[in-house]
Motif scaffolding. Structure first.
Motif, PDB file in Angstrom:
ATOM      1  N   VAL A 135       0.847  -1.190   0.000  1.00 45.42           N
ATOM      2  CA  VAL A 135       0.000   0.000   0.000  1.00 45.42           C
ATOM      3  C   VAL A 135       0.888   1.247   0.000  1.00 45.42           C
ATOM      4  O   VAL A 135       1.716   1.428   0.890  1.00 45.42           O
ATOM      5  N   LYS A 136       0.698   2.080  -1.004  1.00 40.65           N
ATOM      6  CA  LYS A 136       1.482   3.313  -1.096  1.00 40.65           C
ATOM      7  C   LYS A 136       0.601   4.504  -0.751  1.00 40.65           C
ATOM      8  O   LYS A 136      -0.488   4.665  -1.296  1.00 40.65           O
ATOM      9  N   VAL A 137       1.077   5.323   0.165  1.00 42.46           N
ATOM     10  CA  VAL A 137       0.336   6.516   0.593  1.00 42.46           C
ATOM     11  C   VAL A 137       1.162   7.756   0.285  1.00 42.46           C
ATOM     12  O   VAL A 137       2.342   7.830   0.648  1.00 42.46           O
ATOM     13  N   THR A 138       0.530   8.712  -0.383  1.00 42.28           N
ATOM     14  CA  THR A 138       1.169   9.996  -0.667  1.00 42.28           C
ATOM     15  C   THR A 138       0.304  11.103  -0.067  1.00 42.28           C
ATOM     16  O   THR A 138      -0.914  11.110  -0.258  1.00 42.28           O
ATOM     17  N   ILE A 139       0.923  11.999   0.666  1.00 37.99           N
ATOM     18  CA  ILE A 139       0.199  13.104   1.296  1.00 37.99           C
ATOM     19  C   ILE A 139       0.710  14.419   0.737  1.00 37.99           C
ATOM     20  O   ILE A 139       1.921  14.660   0.684  1.00 37.99           O
ATOM     21  N   ASN A 140      -0.221  15.260   0.298  1.00 38.27           N
ATOM     22  CA  ASN A 140       0.139  16.568  -0.252  1.00 38.27           C
ATOM     23  C   ASN A 140      -0.688  17.652   0.425  1.00 38.27           C
ATOM     24  O   ASN A 140      -1.919  17.595   0.410  1.00 38.27           O
ATOM     25  N   LEU A 141      -0.012  18.617   1.004  1.00 40.60           N
ATOM     26  CA  LEU A 141      -0.705  19.751   1.607  1.00 40.60           C
ATOM     27  C   LEU A 141       0.213  20.960   1.485  1.00 40.60           C
ATOM     28  O   LEU A 141       1.053  21.227   2.339  1.00 40.60           O
ATOM     29  N   ALA A 142       0.061  21.679   0.383  1.00 43.09           N
ATOM     30  CA  ALA A 142       0.969  22.775   0.063  1.00 43.09           C
ATOM     31  C   ALA A 142       0.894  23.904   1.082  1.00 43.09           C
ATOM     32  O   ALA A 142      -0.175  24.230   1.602  1.00 43.09           O
ATOM     33  N   ASP A 143       2.046  24.500   1.342  1.00 44.52           N
ATOM     34  CA  ASP A 143       2.157  25.712   2.159  1.00 44.52           C
ATOM     35  C   ASP A 143       1.730  25.523   3.613  1.00 44.52           C
ATOM     36  O   ASP A 143       1.365  26.494   4.285  1.00 44.52           O
ATOM     37  N   VAL A 144       1.761  24.302   4.106  1.00 40.30           N
ATOM     38  CA  VAL A 144       1.455  24.038   5.512  1.00 40.30           C
ATOM     39  C   VAL A 144       2.647  23.292   6.112  1.00 40.30           C
ATOM     40  O   VAL A 144       3.099  22.294   5.551  1.00 40.30           O
ATOM     41  N   GLY A 145       3.152  23.791   7.232  1.00 35.33           N
ATOM     42  CA  GLY A 145       4.305  23.152   7.842  1.00 35.33           C
ATOM     43  C   GLY A 145       4.029  22.706   9.259  1.00 35.33           C
ATOM     44  O   GLY A 145       2.954  22.954   9.814  1.00 35.33           O
ATOM     45  N   GLY A 146       5.021  22.046   9.856  1.00 36.77           N
ATOM     46  CA  GLY A 146       4.892  21.595  11.235  1.00 36.77           C
ATOM     47  C   GLY A 146       4.316  20.193  11.336  1.00 36.77           C
ATOM     48  O   GLY A 146       3.816  19.633  10.363  1.00 36.77           O
ATOM     49  N   PRO A 147       4.350  19.613  12.543  1.00 37.39           N
ATOM     50  CA  PRO A 147       3.952  18.224  12.743  1.00 37.39           C
ATOM     51  C   PRO A 147       2.526  18.015  13.236  1.00 37.39           C
ATOM     52  O   PRO A 147       2.097  16.889  13.439  1.00 37.39           O
ATOM     53  N   SER A 148       1.758  19.096  13.451  1.00 42.49           N
ATOM     54  CA  SER A 148       0.513  18.968  14.206  1.00 42.49           C
ATOM     55  C   SER A 148      -0.636  18.300  13.456  1.00 42.49           C
ATOM     56  O   SER A 148      -1.661  17.984  14.058  1.00 42.49           O
ATOM     57  N   ALA A 149      -0.489  18.076  12.151  1.00 38.27           N
ATOM     58  CA  ALA A 149      -1.562  17.422  11.392  1.00 38.27           C
ATOM     59  C   ALA A 149      -1.434  15.898  11.405  1.00 38.27           C
ATOM     60  O   ALA A 149      -2.269  15.200  10.820  1.00 38.27           O
ATOM     61  N   GLY A 150      -0.430  15.382  12.089  1.00 41.34           N
ATOM     62  CA  GLY A 150      -0.153  13.943  12.036  1.00 41.34           C
ATOM     63  C   GLY A 150      -1.334  13.063  12.385  1.00 41.34           C
ATOM     64  O   GLY A 150      -1.632  12.090  11.679  1.00 41.34           O
ATOM     65  N   LEU A 151      -2.022  13.366  13.486  1.00 42.00           N
ATOM     66  CA  LEU A 151      -3.155  12.535  13.905  1.00 42.00           C
ATOM     67  C   LEU A 151      -4.252  12.513  12.849  1.00 42.00           C
ATOM     68  O   LEU A 151      -4.801  11.455  12.544  1.00 42.00           O
ATOM     69  N   LEU A 152      -4.572  13.666  12.272  1.00 36.52           N
ATOM     70  CA  LEU A 152      -5.651  13.726  11.287  1.00 36.52           C
ATOM     71  C   LEU A 152      -5.253  13.078   9.970  1.00 36.52           C
ATOM     72  O   LEU A 152      -6.107  12.513   9.280  1.00 36.52           O
ATOM     73  N   PHE A 153      -3.975  13.106   9.611  1.00 36.45           N
ATOM     74  CA  PHE A 153      -3.515  12.350   8.447  1.00 36.45           C
ATOM     75  C   PHE A 153      -3.728  10.853   8.688  1.00 36.45           C
ATOM     76  O   PHE A 153      -4.220  10.127   7.818  1.00 36.45           O
ATOM     77  N   THR A 154      -3.341  10.408   9.873  1.00 35.09           N
ATOM     78  CA  THR A 154      -3.460   8.987  10.203  1.00 35.09           C
ATOM     79  C   THR A 154      -4.908   8.525  10.136  1.00 35.09           C
ATOM     80  O   THR A 154      -5.217   7.479   9.544  1.00 35.09           O
ATOM     81  N   LEU A 155      -5.802   9.296  10.727  1.00 33.36           N
ATOM     82  CA  LEU A 155      -7.224   8.939  10.710  1.00 33.36           C
ATOM     83  C   LEU A 155      -7.784   8.975   9.294  1.00 33.36           C
ATOM     84  O   LEU A 155      -8.638   8.147   8.931  1.00 33.36           O
ATOM     85  N   GLY A 156      -7.307   9.912   8.481  1.00 36.33           N
ATOM     86  CA  GLY A 156      -7.760   9.972   7.093  1.00 36.33           C
ATOM     87  C   GLY A 156      -7.382   8.726   6.316  1.00 36.33           C
ATOM     88  O   GLY A 156      -8.186   8.190   5.536  1.00 36.33           O
ATOM     89  N   ILE A 157      -6.163   8.255   6.524  1.00 33.88           N
ATOM     90  CA  ILE A 157      -5.716   7.032   5.853  1.00 33.88           C
ATOM     91  C   ILE A 157      -6.568   5.840   6.296  1.00 33.88           C
ATOM     92  O   ILE A 157      -7.032   5.041   5.472  1.00 33.88           O
TER      93      ILE A 157
END
Length: 260
Positions: A135-157
């Motif tokens: 399973v290959k996962v690619t995440i793209n979110l332009a112009d947003v930095g930092g680590p705080s979106a990690g939980l919501l990325f995980t739940l989205g996957i």
């Protein structure tokens, strides 16, 4: 005459002081982005190598924004922001560390975002017992930095691959039950959720964009409760499992939904 002249000088000094630049930055609610959808015309999460579900709800990562480094903060604007519950006045070095150029700060934030995406992918696939070789996962979110979106990325996957584990598509099988869920939290590859800061502003961004539930690192409960928008429910979590279980309990009514 002397008193008049002195008064004029005092008034002039106060007027000047109001516009003297201060070593502060003003922070305020930033953008939110649905990790199950698109942002700036591009899918946030793209998954190949595995069947995907059709999802109805939203999982919104949230951000905070700050005055640009080249923009000075005057006494007047700082006072206005101090009394505005939707803004925060912080030392400039807290956002733009002394000795670092804007380019260096941006590079650091971008690296933290990239690392959070890698951790989110690993945590999600491990949770679902799926192999990253398949399973290959690619995440793209332009112009947003930092680590705080990690939980919501995980739940989205997880939602796109498995949902709440029922195998059903649409709201009945979504982690969100078709609603708008927002949240924040850094996540490591083992699924541990840690605090990120700025949650009192992030809850306002979430409510502004329609969220009714906000996932927050448990250690930041008290901060998140400060000025909490009406009708936004806080759900504290410490791990990925906490978050998934809480979302399932919210939609089924079975089990306990944690609260701050």
């Amino acid at each position: 005459m002397v008193l008049t002249a002195c008064a004029a000088v005092v008034v002039a000094l106060v007027a000047v002081a109001l516009f003297v630049p201060l070593p502060f930055t003003i922070m305020y609610p930033g953008i939110t982005a649905n990790t199950l959808g698109s942002f700036d015309g591009q899918r946030v999460i793209t998954i190949t190598g595995h069947p995907l579900r059709t999802v109805d709800g939203e999982l919104r990562m949230v951000t905070i924004a700050a005055t640009p480094p080249q923009e000075s903060v005057s006494v007047e604007s700082a006072i206005r922001a101090w009394w505005n519950p939707a803004q925060a006045v912080v030392p400039r070095d807290a956002v733009y560390p002394a000795g670092q150029s804007v380019a260096q700060v941006t590079a650091t934030n971008e690296q933290e975002m990239e690392d959070s995406q890698d951790s989110a992918t690993t945590a999600a696939l491990d949770y679902l017992k799926l192999s990253p070789s398949q399973v290959k996962v690619t995440i793209n979110l332009a112009d947003v930095g930092g680590p705080s979106a990690g939980l919501l990325f995980t739940l989205g996957i997880i939602d796109e691959l498995n949902g709440n584990g029922t195998g059903r598509t649409g709201a009945a099988g979504d982690l969100t039950n078709g609603s708008i869920v927002a949240g924040t939290g850094e996540i490591d590859a083992a699924g541990n959720v840690s605090q990120v800061g700025g949650v009192a502003l992030k809850t306002k961004a979430a409510a502004r964009d329609g969220a009714t539930v906000f996932l927050v690192p448990r250690a930041e409960c008290s901060d998140a409760e400060a000025g909490l928008p009406k009708d936004l429910r806080l759900v504290p979590v410490s791990t990925l499992t906490d978050a998934v279980n809480a979302l399932n309990a919210l939609q089924t009514g079975a089990g306990t939904v944690p609260s701050c």
